[in-house]
Design a protein around this motif. Sequence first.
Motif, PDB file in Angstrom:
ATOM      1  N   GLU A 263     -13.278  22.888 -50.095  1.00  0.00           N
ATOM      2  CA  GLU A 263     -13.130  23.944 -51.317  1.00  0.00           C
ATOM      3  C   GLU A 263     -13.170  25.422 -50.639  1.00  0.00           C
ATOM      4  OE1 GLU A 263     -16.617  22.929 -53.662  1.00  0.00           O
ATOM      5  OE2 GLU A 263     -15.252  21.087 -54.503  1.00  0.00           O
ATOM      6  N   ASN A 264     -13.834  25.699 -49.581  1.00  0.00           N
ATOM      7  CA  ASN A 264     -14.017  26.712 -49.281  1.00  0.00           C
ATOM      8  C   ASN A 264     -13.321  27.419 -47.811  1.00  0.00           C
ATOM      9  OD1 ASN A 264     -15.921  27.981 -51.373  1.00  0.00           O
ATOM     10  ND2 ASN A 264     -16.925  25.924 -50.388  1.00  0.00           N
ATOM     11  N   ILE A 265     -13.101  26.490 -46.983  1.00  0.00           N
ATOM     12  CA  ILE A 265     -12.408  26.791 -45.862  1.00  0.00           C
ATOM     13  C   ILE A 265     -10.921  26.073 -45.702  1.00  0.00           C
ATOM     14  CG2 ILE A 265     -12.872  26.382 -43.196  1.00  0.00           C
ATOM     15  CD1 ILE A 265     -14.939  28.114 -44.507  1.00  0.00           C
ATOM     16  N   LEU A 266     -10.770  25.071 -45.778  1.00  0.00           N
ATOM     17  CA  LEU A 266      -9.492  24.362 -45.607  1.00  0.00           C
ATOM     18  C   LEU A 266      -8.558  24.680 -46.537  1.00  0.00           C
ATOM     19  CD1 LEU A 266     -10.622  20.636 -44.456  1.00  0.00           C
ATOM     20  CD2 LEU A 266     -10.282  22.768 -42.962  1.00  0.00           C
ATOM     21  N   ASN A 267      -8.589  25.235 -47.608  1.00  0.00           N
ATOM     22  CA  ASN A 267      -7.575  25.860 -48.241  1.00  0.00           C
ATOM     23  C   ASN A 267      -7.275  27.187 -48.110  1.00  0.00           C
ATOM     24  OD1 ASN A 267      -7.185  23.277 -49.539  1.00  0.00           O
ATOM     25  ND2 ASN A 267      -8.849  23.555 -50.890  1.00  0.00           N
ATOM     26  N   HIS A 268      -7.944  27.853 -47.265  1.00  0.00           N
ATOM     27  CA  HIS A 268      -7.811  29.196 -46.927  1.00  0.00           C
ATOM     28  C   HIS A 268      -6.291  29.353 -46.187  1.00  0.00           C
ATOM     29  CE1 HIS A 268      -8.221  33.206 -45.263  1.00  0.00           C
ATOM     30  NE2 HIS A 268      -9.239  33.377 -46.103  1.00  0.00           N
ATOM     31  N   PRO A 269      -5.587  30.361 -46.339  1.00  0.00           N
ATOM     32  CA  PRO A 269      -4.148  30.678 -45.447  1.00  0.00           C
ATOM     33  C   PRO A 269      -4.372  30.668 -44.005  1.00  0.00           C
ATOM     34  CG  PRO A 269      -4.255  32.405 -47.474  1.00  0.00           C
ATOM     35  CD  PRO A 269      -5.579  31.513 -47.460  1.00  0.00           C
ATOM     36  N   TYR A 270      -5.432  31.171 -43.470  1.00  0.00           N
ATOM     37  CA  TYR A 270      -5.582  31.375 -42.099  1.00  0.00           C
ATOM     38  C   TYR A 270      -5.769  29.762 -41.466  1.00  0.00           C
ATOM     39  CZ  TYR A 270      -7.131  36.235 -42.628  1.00  0.00           C
ATOM     40  OH  TYR A 270      -7.059  37.607 -42.703  1.00  0.00           O
ATOM     41  N   MET A 271      -6.495  29.026 -42.242  1.00  0.00           N
ATOM     42  CA  MET A 271      -6.601  27.470 -41.681  1.00  0.00           C
ATOM     43  C   MET A 271      -5.203  26.863 -41.860  1.00  0.00           C
ATOM     44  SD  MET A 271      -9.402  26.902 -40.402  1.00  0.00           S
ATOM     45  CE  MET A 271      -9.698  25.241 -40.336  1.00  0.00           C
ATOM     46  N   LYS A 272      -4.638  27.081 -43.130  1.00  0.00           N
ATOM     47  CA  LYS A 272      -3.253  26.340 -43.260  1.00  0.00           C
ATOM     48  C   LYS A 272      -2.302  26.780 -42.259  1.00  0.00           C
ATOM     49  CE  LYS A 272      -3.733  24.182 -47.278  1.00  0.00           C
ATOM     50  NZ  LYS A 272      -3.678  22.853 -47.200  1.00  0.00           N
ATOM     51  N   ALA A 273      -2.488  27.987 -41.732  1.00  0.00           N
ATOM     52  CA  ALA A 273      -1.568  28.412 -40.584  1.00  0.00           C
ATOM     53  C   ALA A 273      -1.845  27.833 -39.301  1.00  0.00           C
ATOM     54  CB  ALA A 273      -1.807  30.033 -40.373  1.00  0.00           C
ATOM     55  N   ILE A 274      -2.869  27.256 -39.101  1.00  0.00           N
ATOM     56  CA  ILE A 274      -3.071  26.565 -37.832  1.00  0.00           C
ATOM     57  C   ILE A 274      -3.015  25.040 -37.840  1.00  0.00           C
ATOM     58  CG2 ILE A 274      -4.355  28.410 -36.851  1.00  0.00           C
ATOM     59  CD1 ILE A 274      -6.877  26.671 -37.102  1.00  0.00           C
ATOM     60  N   GLU A 275      -2.967  24.474 -39.099  1.00  0.00           N
ATOM     61  CA  GLU A 275      -3.009  23.033 -39.358  1.00  0.00           C
ATOM     62  C   GLU A 275      -1.881  22.149 -38.832  1.00  0.00           C
ATOM     63  OE1 GLU A 275      -4.447  21.505 -43.541  1.00  0.00           O
ATOM     64  OE2 GLU A 275      -2.263  21.144 -43.653  1.00  0.00           O
ATOM     65  N   ARG A 276      -2.214  21.074 -38.352  1.00  0.00           N
ATOM     66  CA  ARG A 276      -1.143  20.108 -37.838  1.00  0.00           C
ATOM     67  C   ARG A 276      -1.015  18.939 -38.743  1.00  0.00           C
ATOM     68  NH1 ARG A 276      -1.138  21.651 -31.404  1.00  0.00           N
ATOM     69  NH2 ARG A 276      -1.037  23.971 -31.705  1.00  0.00           N
ATOM     70  N   LYS A 277      -0.089  18.211 -39.032  1.00  0.00           N
ATOM     71  CA  LYS A 277      -0.245  17.140 -39.847  1.00  0.00           C
ATOM     72  C   LYS A 277       0.600  15.983 -39.173  1.00  0.00           C
ATOM     73  CE  LYS A 277      -0.786  18.413 -44.576  1.00  0.00           C
ATOM     74  NZ  LYS A 277      -0.702  18.589 -45.787  1.00  0.00           N
ATOM     75  N   LYS A 278       0.056  14.890 -39.075  1.00  0.00           N
ATOM     76  CA  LYS A 278       0.692  13.783 -38.829  1.00  0.00           C
ATOM     77  C   LYS A 278       0.585  12.405 -39.836  1.00  0.00           C
ATOM     78  CE  LYS A 278       2.797  10.635 -35.816  1.00  0.00           C
ATOM     79  NZ  LYS A 278       4.205  10.619 -35.533  1.00  0.00           N
ATOM     80  N   SER A 279       1.323  12.264 -40.460  1.00  0.00           N
ATOM     81  CA  SER A 279       1.383  11.469 -41.581  1.00  0.00           C
ATOM     82  C   SER A 279       0.539  12.436 -42.719  1.00  0.00           C
ATOM     83  CB  SER A 279       0.809   9.935 -41.373  1.00  0.00           C
ATOM     84  OG  SER A 279       1.645   9.121 -40.486  1.00  0.00           O
ATOM     85  N   ARG A 280      -0.796  11.617 -43.139  1.00  0.00           N
ATOM     86  CA  ARG A 280      -1.645  12.412 -43.958  1.00  0.00           C
ATOM     87  C   ARG A 280      -2.675  12.585 -43.369  1.00  0.00           C
ATOM     88  NH1 ARG A 280      -2.108   8.176 -48.751  1.00  0.00           N
ATOM     89  NH2 ARG A 280      -4.079   8.299 -48.109  1.00  0.00           N
TER      90      ARG A 280
END
Length: 89
Positions: A52-69
């Motif tokens: 709710e407070n961290i992972l949806n932040h644009p900074y975190m989205k910028a460093i996120e890496r996804k594999k499948s889900r």
Amino acid sequence: MIASKIEIQIDEKAIQEKFEQKIEDTLAAQIWFCDVERLSLLTGMSKRFLEENILNHPYMKAIERKKSRKRFYKASDALNVIDEITREW
């Protein structure tokens, strides 16, 4: 007064083993990537709070890496970004 003599015996082998174990534990703690579960452990924040407070932040989205889900974050970057986000509070 009675004079007393104290002798201390040091088990150098036990000390060496303890020292080596501590080094191994420290190296194992150096992680490269982490997921939400690991971030929760490292920060002490619940997964729900992180979502709710961290992972949806644009900074975190910028460093996120996804594999499948599954989402991964480079550990050092993620902790730095979380520090930045929480400074804004």
